[in-house]
Structures are given as C-alpha cells and as structure tokens.
Write a protein that holds these residues in place. Structure first.
Motif, PDB file in Angstrom:
ATOM      1  N   THR A  72      -2.624   9.749  -7.188  1.00 30.22           N
ATOM      2  CA  THR A  72      -1.704  10.618  -7.181  1.00 30.22           C
ATOM      3  C   THR A  72      -1.963  11.760  -6.503  1.00 30.22           C
ATOM      4  O   THR A  72      -1.253  12.340  -5.516  1.00 30.22           O
ATOM      5  CB  THR A  72      -1.310  10.905  -8.747  1.00 30.22           C
ATOM      6  OG1 THR A  72      -0.821  10.053  -9.125  1.00 30.22           O
ATOM      7  CG2 THR A  72      -0.347  12.257  -8.444  1.00 30.22           C
ATOM      8  N   CYS A 109       5.421  11.160  -9.998  1.00 32.13           N
ATOM      9  CA  CYS A 109       4.342  10.688  -9.093  1.00 32.13           C
ATOM     10  C   CYS A 109       4.976   9.906  -7.869  1.00 32.13           C
ATOM     11  O   CYS A 109       6.162  10.046  -7.685  1.00 32.13           O
ATOM     12  CB  CYS A 109       3.495   9.582  -9.679  1.00 32.13           C
ATOM     13  SG  CYS A 109       4.448   8.231 -10.638  1.00 32.13           S
ATOM     14  N   VAL A 146       2.703   5.549 -11.361  1.00 33.56           N
ATOM     15  CA  VAL A 146       2.398   5.592 -10.099  1.00 33.56           C
ATOM     16  C   VAL A 146       2.536   4.207  -9.422  1.00 33.56           C
ATOM     17  O   VAL A 146       2.611   3.801  -8.460  1.00 33.56           O
ATOM     18  CB  VAL A 146       1.042   6.276  -9.584  1.00 33.56           C
ATOM     19  CG1 VAL A 146      -0.140   5.629 -10.347  1.00 33.56           C
ATOM     20  CG2 VAL A 146       0.835   6.414  -8.193  1.00 33.56           C
TER      21      VAL A 146
END
Length: 354
Positions: free
Chosen positions: A21, A166, A269
């Motif tokens: 991230t 994210c 993510v």
C-alpha cells in the motif's frame, strides 16, 4: 509538499499488506512533485532476506532503532507540511504523541485496519493508538469508509475522518498473457477470522472438485491444516510476483477479515491488485461492496462453495474474460494509486486551511 510518514514497513512486504500500500501510494504522491521521507522501525523480521525494497527510488527511506532514535528526525518532522503515523507501528502510542508534539504542519493517522483498530479501542487494548491521541490528528485517513467515518468523529472526536481506500499501481499490475495454472487462487496471510471463509469458499470446493487446481499463498498457516491434494501452497509471494500470481489464475478469491465485514466499506489491497491484473474476482460479501465493484458485472460475490464451483465450472471463457476486463476498467476509473495520491494531497491541503 514535504511529507513524513512513520509506517509499519515500506522496505519489507513479508507477512503484511502495508508495504504494498505504501509503495503504490507514495510512488504516485512523489510523481505529483512532492518530497517524501518514510521512517521505519528497524526490526529483525523485516530485515535480511525479507527486505525486498531497501532503496526505493520514489522517496527517502530511513530506519530508527527505538523511540530515542526518532529524535534525529525532529527537524524534518517540524519542517514537513504533513506528518502521517500509520497503524500497527511499534510503540505507536508513543510515536504518535512524539509526532504530534513536533509536527508544525498537518498531523494525520493512516489506519490500514480501521475496524480492527476501533474494536481494540473499545476493548481498551489498542497498542498503536490511544483514544486521547485521535483529536490531535487533524486527519484520520481510513481504509474504511461508510458509517465508520461518522463513528470516528462522533465517538472518538476525530476532527477530520476521511476515507483513503487502498489502491494499486496500475503500471506494475497488468494483465498476464501466459498460460493458466490454477482455477482458483488466494493470496493472504493466515488469520483466525478469515480461515473459516477460506475453508468454505476454497478448501471445501477443492475437496469436491479434485479435477480442478487451487492455490493458497501466504505465511503463518498452521501445520495442522488438512490441505487437499489439489491445493498448491506457497509460503510467500513477493509484490514483484503478484501480477504473475494473479495472471496464472482463472479466478482469484478475496476473503475479508471479520471486523471489516461487520463495518463494511473495507476493500482490501488484494482486491485492487487482482482487478488491475484483469483476473476475475470471487469475493465474500460485505456492505458497501457495490460502491467499489458491481456484483455480477465487475466481480462475483459468493456466499458458499456451490456458488464458487458454479463459477469455476459453468462460466465460459468469453464471459470469464469479460468479467476480468470489467474489473480492470472499474479499477482504472476510480481506484489507482494516482486517484489516492490526489485524494491525499487534497485532504492535506484542506486540513492545512482549518
């Protein structure tokens, strides 16, 4: 802008999603003309062979050994336009108090695990954030949107709760043109609360369909798990290999942690990575999902193994490819690192005017 980030890890992706991230977000933020310093606690489990990005080309990375070691960066923190402290930072309470004490610009908290954090705050055992610190952060940047933002303001006194989901670097995560190896894959570190869903949506279907191939990648899975013979295991897949991992999969599975399912509006993510690679996603359900990816158009939502096996065995290749392409199109429309960097820039500018 000059930005200082005190995060869990930028240098190592071993056993955590924070590094991926931070890398995508800060690379895009730097590309907008900003200067970034990332301060990381030097711990043995993120060092050595587990350190897969020792010298980033988009920001300055520096390590500190303990709280006293942070004092060497006091001047840079004071001169920064914004200082961001991330969730799960070792001794995060003390680090946060130190950052708030020395920051002259915007002080922000970046929570990559907001529902987990809030649950820990309610129990009184959050190790990296104290309730009394929250009003001192001008921004509370949250991986979770929706009703959680109201809770952060009303129950914890945050003056600036903002969703910062994210994201993914779409230039590094692209569709794969090679052969497929797995019918369904899953990438994620073991957790007690995710395991029952993984059992229901991948392990059980694998047992029922021995002619199909499955894969689970990630560390910390107990040796007591009874993996079917048609499930391949990888202990770790580094970020550089994620596109290929998704690319060799006909479908990939997204499993959401229990606290995040309860909160909703908490995309992981891995969801964005797979979409960027054009790999069709099968996900467990959670509130707010339709605002990120549309069920049946950009993504498939499955509540049980029957739904998973139905997708794996009955969906034709043209329909499967179209689903993956739609997921990537949605990603490019709203969820790239460039989108998030622009949002972060705007949030900092807004907070600086308050």
């Amino acid at each position: 802008m000059k930005l200082v980030v005190l995060g869990l890890s930028l240098s190592s992706s071993w056993g955590n999603g924070h590094a991926t991230t931070y890398r995508s977000l800060l690379r895009a933020f730097a590309a907008r003309g900003h200067e970034v310093l990332f301060l990381e606690r030097d711990v043995p489990w993120y060092g050595g062979r587990n350190r897969d990005l020792a010298e980033p080309d988009f920001c300055r990375l520096a390590f500190y050994d303990d709280l006293a070691g942070l004092d060497g960066f006091r001047g840079e923190v004071a001169a920064a336009d914004a200082v961001v402290v991330g969730s799960y930072v070792p001794e995060g309470r003390a680090v946060g108090a130190w950052a708030q004490g020395h920051a002259r610009g915007v002080a922000a908290f970046y929570d990559i695990d907001t529902p987990v954090t809030v649950a820990a705050l309610e129990r009184g055992d959050c190790e990296y954030l104290a309730p009394e610190l929250i009003p001192g952060y001008a921004l509370y940047l949250s991986f979770t949107g929706g009703p959680m933002l109201g809770r952060l303001a009303e129950e914890f006194g945050s003056p600036g709760p903002r969703a910062l989901y994210c994201c993914v670097d779409e230039g590094r995560y692209r569709p794969w043109t090679g052969e497929k190896r797995f019918d369904l894959s899953y990438l994620g570190t073991y957790s007690d609360d995710r395991q029952p869903v993984l059992e229901r949506l991948l392990i059980e279907p694998a047992r029922r369909a021995p002619h199909l191939s499955f894969c689970v990648a990630g560390p910390q899975y107990p040796a007591t798990i009874d993996w079917p013979a048609n499930v391949t295991r990888f202990e770790h897949v580094g970020p550089a290999d994620h596109p290929e991992f998704y690319g060799v999969s006909r479908f990939t599975l997204n499993v959401t942690r229990a606290d995040m399912v309860r909160a909703g509006w908490s995309p992981s993510v891995r969801l964005f990575e797979a979409a960027a690679c054009g790999t069709p996603i099968i996900s467990d359900p959670w509130d707010g999902q339709g605002e990120i990816f549309r069920d049946g158009r950009d993504i498939l939502v499955a509540r049980d193994g029957d739904a998973v096996l139905g997708a794996l065995t009955r969906m034709g290749e043209a329909e499967r490819s179209a689903l993956g392409a739609a997921g990537r199109a949605r990603l490019l429309e709203a969820h790239t690192a460039g989108h998030r960097a622009a949002e972060l820039e705007g949030y900092i500018a807004e907070a600086g005017l308050r």
